[in-house]
Structure formats: C-alpha cells, structure tokens
Design a protein around this motif. Sequence first.
Motif, short mmCIF file in Angstrom:
data_model
loop_
_atom_site.label_atom_id
_atom_site.label_comp_id
_atom_site.label_asym_id
_atom_site.label_seq_id
_atom_site.Cartn_x
_atom_site.Cartn_y
_atom_site.Cartn_z
N UNK A 123 -6.01 5.83 -11.39
CA UNK A 123 -6.76 4.58 -11.56
C UNK A 123 -5.91 3.49 -12.19
N UNK A 124 -5.03 3.86 -13.11
CA UNK A 124 -4.13 2.89 -13.73
C UNK A 124 -3.13 2.35 -12.71
N UNK A 125 -2.62 3.25 -11.87
CA UNK A 125 -1.66 2.83 -10.85
C UNK A 125 -2.30 1.86 -9.87
N UNK A 126 -3.51 2.18 -9.42
CA UNK A 126 -4.21 1.27 -8.50
C UNK A 126 -4.42 -0.10 -9.15
N UNK A 127 -4.78 -0.11 -10.43
CA UNK A 127 -5.01 -1.37 -11.10
C UNK A 127 -3.75 -2.20 -11.27
N UNK A 128 -2.60 -1.54 -11.46
CA UNK A 128 -1.35 -2.26 -11.66
C UNK A 128 -0.73 -2.75 -10.36
N UNK A 129 -0.86 -1.97 -9.29
CA UNK A 129 -0.12 -2.26 -8.06
C UNK A 129 -0.98 -2.81 -6.92
N UNK A 130 -2.29 -2.69 -7.02
CA UNK A 130 -3.14 -3.13 -5.93
C UNK A 130 -3.98 -4.33 -6.37
N UNK A 131 -3.86 -5.42 -5.65
CA UNK A 131 -4.57 -6.65 -6.02
C UNK A 131 -6.07 -6.50 -5.90
N UNK A 132 -6.54 -5.78 -4.88
CA UNK A 132 -7.98 -5.58 -4.71
C UNK A 132 -8.58 -4.81 -5.88
N UNK A 133 -7.87 -3.77 -6.33
CA UNK A 133 -8.37 -3.00 -7.47
C UNK A 133 -8.36 -3.85 -8.74
N UNK B 98 -11.43 -6.56 -12.92
CA UNK B 98 -11.80 -7.76 -13.66
C UNK B 98 -13.28 -8.08 -13.49
N UNK B 99 -13.79 -7.91 -12.27
CA UNK B 99 -15.20 -8.20 -12.03
C UNK B 99 -16.09 -7.25 -12.82
N UNK B 100 -15.72 -5.96 -12.88
CA UNK B 100 -16.51 -4.99 -13.64
C UNK B 100 -16.49 -5.32 -15.13
N UNK B 101 -15.29 -5.67 -15.64
CA UNK B 101 -15.18 -5.99 -17.06
C UNK B 101 -15.99 -7.24 -17.40
N UNK C 214 0.83 -1.21 0.00
CA UNK C 214 0.00 0.00 0.00
C UNK C 214 0.86 1.26 0.00
N UNK C 215 1.94 1.21 0.76
CA UNK C 215 2.85 2.35 0.79
C UNK C 215 3.47 2.60 -0.58
N UNK C 216 3.90 1.52 -1.24
CA UNK C 216 4.50 1.66 -2.57
C UNK C 216 3.50 2.25 -3.56
N UNK C 217 2.24 1.81 -3.47
CA UNK C 217 1.21 2.34 -4.38
C UNK C 217 1.06 3.84 -4.22
N UNK C 218 0.91 4.29 -2.99
CA UNK C 218 0.71 5.72 -2.76
C UNK C 218 1.99 6.51 -3.04
N UNK C 219 3.14 5.88 -2.86
CA UNK C 219 4.40 6.56 -3.18
C UNK C 219 4.51 6.79 -4.68
N UNK C 220 4.10 5.80 -5.48
CA UNK C 220 4.12 5.96 -6.93
C UNK C 220 3.13 7.06 -7.36
N UNK C 221 1.96 7.10 -6.71
CA UNK C 221 0.99 8.16 -6.99
C UNK C 221 1.62 9.53 -6.74
N UNK C 222 2.32 9.65 -5.64
CA UNK C 222 2.97 10.93 -5.31
C UNK C 222 4.06 11.28 -6.31
N UNK C 223 4.90 10.32 -6.67
CA UNK C 223 6.00 10.60 -7.60
C UNK C 223 5.47 11.05 -8.95
N UNK C 224 4.45 10.35 -9.46
CA UNK C 224 3.89 10.74 -10.75
C UNK C 224 3.23 12.10 -10.69
N UNK C 225 2.56 12.41 -9.58
CA UNK C 225 1.97 13.75 -9.43
C UNK C 225 3.06 14.81 -9.48
N UNK C 226 4.14 14.60 -8.74
CA UNK C 226 5.23 15.58 -8.71
C UNK C 226 5.86 15.75 -10.08
#
Length: 316
Positions: free
Chosen positions: A258-268, A273-276, A202-214
Amino acid sequence: MDLLEQVQTYKKDREGPFIRECIDTTMRNVFVVSLAVADLVVAIYPYPLVLTSVFHNGWSLGYLHCQISGFLMGLSVIGSIFNITGIAINRYCYICHSLKYDKLYSNKNSLCYVVLIWVLTFVAIVPNLFVGSLQYDPRIYSCTFAQSVSSAYTIAVVFFHFLLPIAIVTFCYLRIWILVIQVRRRVKPDNNPRLKPHDFRNFVTMFVVFVLFAVCWAPLNFIGLAVAVNPKTIIPRIPEWLFVSSYYMAYFNSCLNAIIYGLLNQNFRREYKRIIVTFCTAKVFFQDSSNDMGDRMKSKPSPLITNNNQVKVDSV
C-alpha cells in the motif's frame, strides 16, 4: 471512401487504443485487488491472535485456532507470491506481446486467471494439514510453518513457493527491461508497439513490489532451505534474533504494498488524499455538530423555568 466512412474509420482509430487502455486498466486492477486481498488475510485473523499470544506470553487459544491461523498465514504468503507472478506475466504479455494481449486477457479470461491463482494457492497450502507442519513457535508468538518437520517438504515449499515464482517473475521483468531499453534507444521498428509513459510507470510500480517481496522473504526461505538440508547441524547454529528478524521482516512485506502504490502511483495518491480529506472533514463535522448541540442545550430554557414563567404571567 465517402465522408461518413472516413469519419467512422477515424473514430475507430481513435477509440480503439482508448478502449484497449480501459480494458487493460480494469484487468490490471483485478490482479492488484487480488494481491491486496492476499495482504489483508493476515490482518483479519492471524495477527490479532499473535498479539493475544504476546500478551499471554504463550498460545492459549487451542489447537484449532492455531491451525486456522497458520493456514491463513500460509494462504496470504503463497497468495501474494502467486499474484505477483500473475501480475508479472500480465505485464509481460501486455508490453512484449501486445498483439495477443486482448485475446489472452479478456474479461472472462482474466477472472479465470485470478480464480486459478487462488485455487493453486489453496492446493499448495493443504499439504501442511497432513504433514503437521503448522505449529506454534514461541520465538515469534505465532502458529506458522515449521521448517524442521520434514526436510523434503520444506525443500519443495522453498522451490515451488519461492524460487520458481521468483525465476518466472525475473524472466518477465528482464524481458520488459530489455524492451524498455530498446524503446529508449529507438532501435525498435516503428511498426512495433511503443511503450507508453503510463505503462512504464505501472511496470516500475509492480517491479518495486516484486523486488521488495524478494528481499523481505529471501532470508527466511534461505534459512528454511539450510535447515532442510541438514537440520541437526544448522538449527543450533541459527541465532534466535536472526530467525525472528527474518520472520517479521517477511511478514512486514504485507504492509509495504500500500505504501508503494501511494508513492509511485498517481491514482492511489489521489485516492489516499481524498480518503484523508473525507475522514478529516467528517471528524470536524461531527465535532462542530456536537458543539452546536451543546450550545443549543445550554441556550434552551428548561421546562421547569418555562412553566414557572408561564404561571407567573397567567397569575398576573
């Protein structure tokens, strides 16, 4: 201690971490949902108006829509960076100060933090209406923050809305990385809380979100800072392609989370997949239903033929 007390103590020891993990997941999702709302704000109103101005080769919707569009764009941008800052502080408290986390981030406190983030976001955007910095820019076909209106205000925007939050988030994630390295090298005492694998993911996911935003927002903010320092000299030297590319790269960041969550978070990934699958299943179902209806219509005799046949039978 009798057997019943031992069983109760065992249950508390087992249920305590599980309950704490569930509470943390719920509270973390509150901040993630708030960040998602900030990303969706621009898609609801400003982006359709930008497409309209592109088709008409200019703004034709009037002053009011221009102000609303620029205001909502600013609300999305500031809301995103403030929510990212709130998430970083949340992760810092959870990982580095876990003993105080339950008290700091109770259900009530977490909701209050989210409300505070949006109140600060709204307060940060309101001065644009008085400074007159929300204007239509023909280079990007949208009403947005004009960097050359007020040098002092532009410097304040870049500092309080970008540099200061980035510094806070960098501090939080740097401390978390230090703790991660210490845990990996086993230099932390055993009585201190260890970093669990799902916490690290979870930390890595949010860290990537921050880096891309910056990365996405840094060019536009640095251009604004340079323009604010010396508008007459810097503005003619900035190529139009550089400003346009930095602007669209900044606002493209809203699509990346949304792409980052899908790539790095198993729940997303599971939910995606369920939505598709649900969408594809529903599409196939409607197609099969329409085909079955068409086959039934073809196989069903018309009323005229049925009546004629009945008349013939009766006459015989």
